[in-house]
Motif scaffolding. Structure first.
Motif, PDB file in Angstrom:
ATOM      1  N   ALA A 294       1.056   8.708  -4.505  1.00 28.16           N
ATOM      2  CA  ALA A 294       2.289   8.036  -4.529  1.00 28.16           C
ATOM      3  C   ALA A 294       2.723   7.847  -6.031  1.00 28.16           C
TER       4      ALA A 294
ATOM      5  N   THR B 202      14.563   4.859   1.088  1.00 29.63           N
ATOM      6  CA  THR B 202      13.595   6.004   1.667  1.00 29.63           C
ATOM      7  C   THR B 202      13.542   7.244   1.190  1.00 29.63           C
ATOM      8  N   ASN B 203      12.649   8.071   1.760  1.00 30.93           N
ATOM      9  CA  ASN B 203      12.549   9.609   1.228  1.00 30.93           C
ATOM     10  C   ASN B 203      13.766  10.517   1.683  1.00 30.93           C
TER      11      ASN B 203
ATOM     12  N   GLU C 188      -0.237   1.577  -7.061  1.00 37.00           N
ATOM     13  CA  GLU C 188      -0.444   0.544  -6.038  1.00 37.00           C
ATOM     14  C   GLU C 188      -0.644  -0.589  -7.013  1.00 37.00           C
TER      15      GLU C 188
ATOM     16  N   ARG D 239       0.806  -1.190  -0.029  1.00 37.41           N
ATOM     17  CA  ARG D 239      -0.025  -0.018  -0.069  1.00 37.41           C
ATOM     18  C   ARG D 239       0.829   1.292   0.059  1.00 37.41           C
ATOM     19  N   ARG D 240       0.428   2.132  -0.644  1.00 42.84           N
ATOM     20  CA  ARG D 240       0.907   3.658  -0.704  1.00 42.84           C
ATOM     21  C   ARG D 240       0.146   4.610  -0.315  1.00 42.84           C
ATOM     22  N   ARG D 241       0.776   5.834  -0.019  1.00 43.68           N
ATOM     23  CA  ARG D 241      -0.091   6.934   0.494  1.00 43.68           C
ATOM     24  C   ARG D 241      -0.757   7.705  -0.876  1.00 43.68           C
TER      25      ARG D 241
ATOM     26  N   THR E 131       5.418  11.341  -2.883  1.00 46.57           N
ATOM     27  CA  THR E 131       4.313  11.485  -3.780  1.00 46.57           C
ATOM     28  C   THR E 131       4.691  12.561  -4.445  1.00 46.57           C
TER      29      THR E 131
ATOM     30  N   THR F  25      10.507   4.209  -3.055  1.00 43.57           N
ATOM     31  CA  THR F  25      10.219   5.361  -1.787  1.00 43.57           C
ATOM     32  C   THR F  25       8.849   5.463  -1.726  1.00 43.57           C
ATOM     33  N   ASP F  26       8.486   6.441  -0.620  1.00 40.23           N
ATOM     34  CA  ASP F  26       7.079   6.705  -0.495  1.00 40.23           C
ATOM     35  C   ASP F  26       6.808   8.288  -0.831  1.00 40.23           C
TER      36      ASP F  26
ATOM     37  N   LYS G 272       4.764   5.391  -7.117  1.00 39.08           N
ATOM     38  CA  LYS G 272       4.617   4.106  -7.381  1.00 39.08           C
ATOM     39  C   LYS G 272       2.981   3.673  -7.513  1.00 39.08           C
TER      40      LYS G 272
END
Length: 823
Positions: A20, A697-698, A24, A15-17, A747, A744-745, A22
């Motif tokens: 994002a 990571t971000n 889903e 799951r992504r915010r 957005t 990464t996460d 990437k």
């Protein structure tokens, strides 16, 4: 869908915010099961171990089993009060006191001021109905005896029978016949005086006036146990109360008895007449004092609650009885009271329900924290080493609870260093993890020490304030202030609870404040424990990162001496990356430190990187493109080796390995294809890519972007805001198209904030000024340089580019980047 998913407690892999980069995707079977069976068993074992340790921490108090008898010799050990407790009254004495209060409490009545008017109105109404019935009877008898029409006689007869049937109300047919006969005789003049019904109704009215003037209850007077009663007025808006002696009023049954006696005096020897008069009285009489059951019970309950079940208090460490003493009544009461207090605090260990209840409550408190880690801190829950560290910290506190129970002093729990563990978790992880751990430990403290809310409240309050005091810790001396905060928090709760006791400023207050002081002093153990945690569990705290950010550290000093251009570039990247991380809520300190060290590998071969070259010196001119690419890519591997040699933590090493990701060394790749000519298809792109991995990571992604942007900005001959914005946007588009940010996460909203931050800082770095007279003016609206013509030197890039080096057109997905080769 499993039960976990239905309850919202299942893992959310893949799951992504919202928004994002990437897209889903449907999680695979491997992703769906985040932890293996063995990993789950390990975490269950940690939870079980902590639960057992918490259960063992419950103090074992067993001083009296309820078998002592008055007059017997005490043959066991001396009994000393382990805590303060009240001496309870014997049940018989307590019940007697409660019964006395219940009897003494006067009942509450409401005065019905219109009771006499209502009674007289009922008498008048009954009189009118009797007169109508008798009149119908007289007309019927008159018509029949006078030989009148049969129809009129029949009509009068039916009317009389209907009125007679409507009277009812306890009068028998024989009584009605007597009343009718009396009325008929009086109507024919055969009887002197008033008819019987008028005489009886008049007597009922007279009796009602006399009794209501005195006061009549609507309940039997014998039911009132108190000697007085409370009489309220009926209006709740203007409520008044008065106490009336019970002897001055009569009950309802007593009123009927008095009425019957009076009627017997009026009609002696005529019981039938008395019965008719009593029927009239019962039908018309209304008591004027109405019992208020709910209000009476409420006031009686208030009075009963004031009955103290205790008689004195036994202080902690007071000797109750010695071996060989004969048990007296007072000692028996103290022993019995201690048994009751002991059961209330810790339960009866021989009783299985107590043990089951403890197990349920302990695991509920611990599971709350484990569930939080499982749902909201996956990085901790999925790492077994981190879970072991968490279990050790919580277990440390539980051992402290056990020691406090063994000591047996009521103040001992305040010395257990819960705040120490809370602060350690805040520094190692974050304030939210520390806050949830503090909440669980506070609940356990209250449970273990007999449901003591004071201990639970003080533990949670002091622990949370300790967490808040180190949420932005910058140096080790800041812990002294945290110790003061923790002590003040404990002192506030302890003093507040002392004010609620009968003896607020006794020895207990001093002991509890002393224990809180010991707790605060124990916070000095944070730093030695923290060093052990960092080395034993590969944890990097913000304190360590702050120390690593010092540019006077040996590895950075060496970088500044051997590769000054790279050192200056790293500082600029650190400034850009730190500001961007702060803009999107990432860890700015970690980002800055990673940026400072990301290029330390260049110090081994500084002359191969353009920022360290002198004009006219370019060793790449003597190398093949493939060899140049190997040399350029090697700075990542060299940086990792240097980092390990200098004992840099893994979180910093990850920045070194990911700051180029798996990006393409594009300049040499294209140069190799040009040199291959017709065999350009034989040139393998994989040989010209960095080893990676891509940023995970971000913070790592921000350093990658800042590195590219800072290096590329140096290649602009005449940078202005518009050109800088175009450059930043082109680099971002290239990294996204190349998939470097997929892990990464970040957005699109985050990227927009990062782009704007970079542009603002770059404009500040190049500080555009107003042209003075005589200076060459620059047309701000002029288009940027032709991207197909490379500058003489690609300033800020990893290599210098000859003036005549042609650059091929960039592919569509990386337009604007391929024309400016990046390291």
């Amino acid at each position: 869908m499993g039960i976990q998913d239905r309850l919202g407690l299942g893992p959310k892999p893949g799951r992504r915010r919202s928004g994002a980069l990437k897209i889903e995707k449907r999680p695979s079977d491997d992703d769906a099961q985040r932890l293996t069976r063995q990993a789950v068993l390990w975490r269950a074992a940690l939870l079980l171990g902590l639960g057992v340790l918490a259960l063992l921490a419950f103090p074992r108090i067993s001083v009296y089993d309820g078998t002592a008898r008055v007059g017997e010799v005490w043959t066991r050990d001396d009994v000393v009060a382990p805590f303060d407790f009240a001496v309870r009254l014997p049940e018989e004495e307590l019940e007697a006191q409660r019964d006395s209060v219940a009897r003494a409490e006067p009942p509450i009545f409401v005065e019905r001021v219109n009771a006499l008017d209502n009674t007289l109105a009922k008498i008048d109404s009954l009189d009118a109905r009797l007169d109508s019935t008798f009149a119908a009877y007289v007309r019927w008898r008159t018509v029949r005896t006078s030989g009148g029409p049969d129809l009129a006689a029949q009509t009068d007869s039916l009317r009389y029978l209907a009125l007679r049937a409507d009277l009812g109300g306890g009068l028998t047919n024989q009584q009605l016949d007597w009343l009718v006969s009396s009325a008929y005789a009086h109507a024919r003049g055969q009887e002197a005086g008033l008819p019987l019904d008028d005489r009886l109704l008049g007597e009922a009215g007279r009796l009602s006036r006399e009794l209501l003037t005195r006061g009549v209850l609507d309940v039997p007077r014998d039911d009132v146990l108190a000697s007085t009663l409370v009489v309220r007025n009926v209006d709740p808006a203007v409520r008044t109360e008065s106490e009336v002696p019970l002897a001055e009023v009569v009950g309802k049954l007593q009123a009927f008895a008095l009425a019957q006696s009076s009627l017997r005096a009026v009609a002696p020897g005529r019981p039938d007449t008395v019965d008719i008069g009593m029927t009239f009285f019962r039908r018309t009489f209304e008591p004027n004092y109405i019992y208020q059951a709910e209000a009476t019970e409420r006031r009686r309950a208030e009075r009963l609650s004031e009955v103290q079940p205790n008689r004195g208090q036994v202080r902690e460490n007071t000797r109750i009885i010695r071996t060989g003493d004969v048990v007296t009544d007072a000692q028996y009461e103290q022993l019995r009271s201690l048994n009751i207090a002991q059961r209330a605090r810790t339960g009866d260990r021989s009783f299985p329900r107590t043990v089951i209840g403890r197990i349920l409550l302990v695991f509920a408190a611990l599971s709350l924290f484990f569930l939080y880690l499982y749902l909201l801190r996956e990085s901790i829950f999925d790492d077994l080493r981190q879970m072991i560290l968490v279990a050790l910290l919580i277990g440390f506190v539980l051992v402290g609870f056990w020691i406090a129970g063994v000591v047996g002093l009521s103040a001992a729990p305040f010395a257990v260093p819960v705040a120490l563990v809370s602060i350690l978790m805040a520094i190692v992880y974050d304030s939210r993890v520390a806050a949830f751990a503090t909440l669980s430990l506070g609940l356990l403290a209250g449970l273990i020490f007999g449901g003591n809310f004071e201990i639970a409240f003080a533990t949670i309050f002091a622990g949370l304030l300790g967490v808040f005091s180190v949420r932005d810790v910058k140096n080790r001396t800041q812990l002294l202030a945290s110790g003061g905060v923790v002590f003040l928090a404990y002192a506030l709760v302890i003093f507040a609870y002392a004010l609620l006791r009968a003896d607020p400023f006794g020895d207990r207050l001093v002991y509890e404040l002393l224990a809180a002081g010991i707790n605060a002093v124990l916070l000095l153990l944070v730093w030695p424990i923290l060093v052990g945690i960092e080395r034993g569990f590969s944890v990097t705290t913000d304190i360590t990162l702050l120390e690593l950010s010092d540019t006077n550290r040996p590895v950075l000093k060496e970088l500044s001496m051997r590769a000054p251009g790279t050192f200056n570039h790293s500082l600029q990247v650190a400034n850009l990356a730190e500001a961007a991380a702060d803009a999107i809520g990432a860890n700015a300190l970690r980002t800055r430190v990673g940026a400072i060290y990301h290029d330390i590998g260049k110090m081994l071969k500084p002359e191969y990187f353009i920022e360290n070259q002198q004009p006219g010196e370019n060793p790449h001119e003597k190398l093949k493109p493939s060899m140049s690419a190997i040399v350029i890519a090697a700075h990542v591997k060299d940086g990792l080796e240097l980092g390990r040699e200098n004992k840099l933590p893994k979180v910093v090493l990850d920045f070194i390995g990911t700051h180029h990701g798996t990006g393409l060394i594009e300049y040499f790749y294209r140069k190799a294809k040009e040199a291959a000519g017709d065999d350009a298809d034989q040139v393998k792109e994989a040989e010209f890519r960095y080893p990676g991995p891509r940023p995970q990571t971000n913070e790592q992604a921000i350093v990658m972007l800042a590195d590219s942007v800072e290096a590329a900005s140096r290649s602009l001959q005449k940078p202005n805001p518009r050109r800088l914005r175009s450059l930043v946007e082109a680099i971002f588009a290239s990294r996204v198209a190349d998939g470097q940010l997929d892990d990464t996460d970040l957005t699109f909203s985050d990227l927009a904030k990062i782009r704007e931050t970079f542009h603002t800082l770059l404009c500040g770095i190049y500080h555009f000024r107003v042209k003075y007279p005589g200076q060459e003016s620059e047309d701000e609206s002029a288009p940027p340089p032709d991207p197909d013509k490379a500058p003489p030197q690609e300033a800020g890039l990893d290599v210098s580019v000859p003036d005549d080096a042609p650059l091929p057109t960039a592919p569509p997905e990386a337009e604007g980047l391929g024309k400016q080769p990046m390291s």
